[in-house]
Design a protein around this motif. Structure first.
Motif, mmCIF file in Angstrom:
data_model
loop_
_atom_site.group_PDB
_atom_site.id
_atom_site.type_symbol
_atom_site.label_atom_id
_atom_site.label_comp_id
_atom_site.label_asym_id
_atom_site.label_seq_id
_atom_site.Cartn_x
_atom_site.Cartn_y
_atom_site.Cartn_z
ATOM 1 N N ILE A 30 0.960 -1.205 -0.157
ATOM 2 C CA ILE A 30 -0.110 -0.084 -0.160
ATOM 3 C C ILE A 30 0.678 1.184 0.000
ATOM 4 O O ILE A 30 1.945 1.228 0.422
ATOM 5 C CB ILE A 30 -1.142 0.087 1.134
ATOM 6 C CG1 ILE A 30 -0.017 0.050 2.430
ATOM 7 C CG2 ILE A 30 -2.011 -0.922 1.093
ATOM 8 C CD1 ILE A 30 -1.050 0.230 3.763
ATOM 9 N N ALA B 151 -2.666 5.854 4.461
ATOM 10 C CA ALA B 151 -2.957 4.571 4.502
ATOM 11 C C ALA B 151 -1.799 3.783 5.207
ATOM 12 O O ALA B 151 -2.377 2.840 6.144
ATOM 13 C CB ALA B 151 -2.872 4.077 2.962
ATOM 14 N N THR C 273 5.013 2.583 -7.302
ATOM 15 C CA THR C 273 3.719 3.179 -7.593
ATOM 16 C C THR C 273 3.519 3.745 -8.927
ATOM 17 O O THR C 273 2.539 4.083 -9.399
ATOM 18 C CB THR C 273 3.299 4.117 -6.772
ATOM 19 O OG1 THR C 273 4.502 5.271 -6.759
ATOM 20 C CG2 THR C 273 3.130 4.055 -5.252
ATOM 21 N N HIS D 240 3.184 8.468 -3.835
ATOM 22 C CA HIS D 240 3.243 7.725 -2.506
ATOM 23 C C HIS D 240 3.720 8.734 -1.384
ATOM 24 O O HIS D 240 3.509 8.289 -0.155
ATOM 25 C CB HIS D 240 4.157 6.782 -2.777
ATOM 26 C CG HIS D 240 5.798 7.305 -3.221
ATOM 27 N ND1 HIS D 240 6.567 8.208 -2.519
ATOM 28 C CD2 HIS D 240 6.264 7.038 -4.567
ATOM 29 C CE1 HIS D 240 7.591 8.355 -3.194
ATOM 30 N NE2 HIS D 240 7.328 7.779 -4.298
ATOM 31 N N GLU E 85 -6.473 -5.652 -2.977
ATOM 32 C CA GLU E 85 -4.938 -5.039 -2.919
ATOM 33 C C GLU E 85 -4.616 -4.194 -3.641
ATOM 34 O O GLU E 85 -3.497 -3.823 -4.116
ATOM 35 C CB GLU E 85 -4.298 -6.460 -3.422
ATOM 36 C CG GLU E 85 -4.668 -7.599 -2.561
ATOM 37 C CD GLU E 85 -3.589 -8.908 -2.640
ATOM 38 O OE1 GLU E 85 -2.707 -8.910 -3.655
ATOM 39 O OE2 GLU E 85 -3.754 -9.872 -1.833
ATOM 40 N N LYS F 18 -3.580 -0.541 -4.436
ATOM 41 C CA LYS F 18 -2.883 0.744 -3.869
ATOM 42 C C LYS F 18 -3.836 1.812 -3.877
ATOM 43 O O LYS F 18 -4.017 2.829 -3.044
ATOM 44 C CB LYS F 18 -1.498 1.017 -4.414
ATOM 45 C CG LYS F 18 -0.366 -0.126 -4.166
ATOM 46 C CD LYS F 18 0.780 0.319 -4.777
ATOM 47 C CE LYS F 18 1.817 -0.673 -4.916
ATOM 48 N NZ LYS F 18 1.498 -1.762 -6.065
ATOM 49 N N TYR G 178 -6.584 1.867 -1.325
ATOM 50 C CA TYR G 178 -6.147 2.026 -0.104
ATOM 51 C C TYR G 178 -5.738 3.649 0.160
ATOM 52 O O TYR G 178 -6.075 4.419 1.165
ATOM 53 C CB TYR G 178 -4.791 1.556 0.403
ATOM 54 C CG TYR G 178 -5.328 -0.066 0.987
ATOM 55 C CD1 TYR G 178 -5.011 -0.079 2.515
ATOM 56 C CD2 TYR G 178 -5.665 -1.044 0.379
ATOM 57 C CE1 TYR G 178 -5.491 -1.274 3.146
ATOM 58 C CE2 TYR G 178 -5.890 -2.360 1.047
ATOM 59 C CZ TYR G 178 -5.988 -2.398 2.342
ATOM 60 O OH TYR G 178 -6.296 -3.604 2.804
ATOM 61 N N LYS G 179 -5.309 4.102 -1.071
ATOM 62 C CA LYS G 179 -4.864 5.620 -1.064
ATOM 63 C C LYS G 179 -6.181 6.508 -1.186
ATOM 64 O O LYS G 179 -6.300 7.279 -0.294
ATOM 65 C CB LYS G 179 -4.235 5.950 -2.160
ATOM 66 C CG LYS G 179 -3.682 7.572 -2.507
ATOM 67 C CD LYS G 179 -2.337 7.698 -1.595
ATOM 68 C CE LYS G 179 -1.958 9.176 -1.388
ATOM 69 N NZ LYS G 179 -1.766 9.763 -2.585
#
Length: 250
Positions: free
Chosen positions: A8, A13, A65, A72, A136, A138, A141-142
């Motif tokens: 993540i 997050a 990313t 990130h 899963e 990213k 989650y972001k």
């Protein structure tokens, strides 16, 4: 049995995952500035104490990313999935409960934003089809901004059978549709309710819509066709939170 792990990205997050005692964080990759910020935000506890920490440059973290073209901010973590809560156990003996259910909603950004709003306004949980949940991602989650750690997420194999079972347990199902006859603010929102939202592009499937007891809408400018699903949900969640607080004051 070992759980699968995934990465993540993003300040909120990663920090919320570190704060969650139920979340296994395997490794954290940080810039020096990100590490200092983590300690500033957690002055009373070293959330990095039992975690493998690796210090990297921003450029080194970019490779995590680059595929998602995601910022990130100097924070990357490798985590394991949380234990999935059981819907049947969760609703047992609950007299007042509000769950949101997504039908064919798949965009990670929209789902993440909706999770953030649901957590912010104390929705009891999210029901989503397991195969369509980008668990899963990213981007998920972001977009959730740390709120993946604060909302009960019930992944089910079949939305229709889940709605059927909940109706048998005295839940009312409200389908949100622009063609609904009643504005959602006209509903009392007492007892046990399901807020059913359809997909971003095609709306609610006809077969799933048959499980709705009522169809309601959000009144908006007639010149505007529709709202983004995460925006629609945030409006609804805020209104329900406002009603709940009014009842608590009485």
């Amino acid at each position: 049995m070992n759980k699968s792990s995934f990465f993540i990205a993003g300040q909120h997050a990663v920090i919320e995952a570190l704060r969650n005692p139920n979340r296994k964080v395997l490794r954290v990759f940080l810039t020096e500035d990100a590490k200092k910020n983590i300690h500033r935000k957690n002055p009373n506890k070293n959330v990095l104490e039992d975690v493998k920490v690796y210090f990297k440059s921003k450029k080194e973290l970019d490779k995590f990313t680059s595929n998602e073209q995601l910022m990130h901010g100097g924070y990357i973590a490798e985590i394991e999935h949380l234990d999935q809560p059981k819907l049947k156990e969760f609703i047992k003996e609950k007299q007042n409960c509000t769950l949101v259910c997504l039908d064919e909603v798949t965009d990670p950004r929209n789902i993440g934003s909706l999770i953030r709003s649901a957590s912010s306004f104390n929705i009891d949980g999210l029901i989503i089809k397991e195969r369509q949940f980008p668990k899963e991602s990213k981007l998920l989650y972001k977009s959730a901004s740390g709120c993946m750690e604060h909302l009960n997420i019930f992944q089910v194999s079949n939305i229709n059978s889940t709605l059927k079972n909940l109706k048998e347990k005295n839940f009312w199902v409200y389908g949100f549709d622009a063609r609904g006859e009643k504005n959602f603010t006209e509903v009392k929102w007492e007892g046990k309710n399901i807020l059913l939202f359809g997909s971003e592009g095609f709306g609610m499937r006809e077969h799933t819509g048959k499980y709705a007891d009522f169809f309601v809408k959000i009144d908006i400018n007639k010149k505007i066709e529709s709202l983004n699903i995460s925006n629609s949900a945030a409006i609804v969640f805020h209104h329900l939170s406002y009603l709940k607080k009014k009842l608590e004051v009485k």
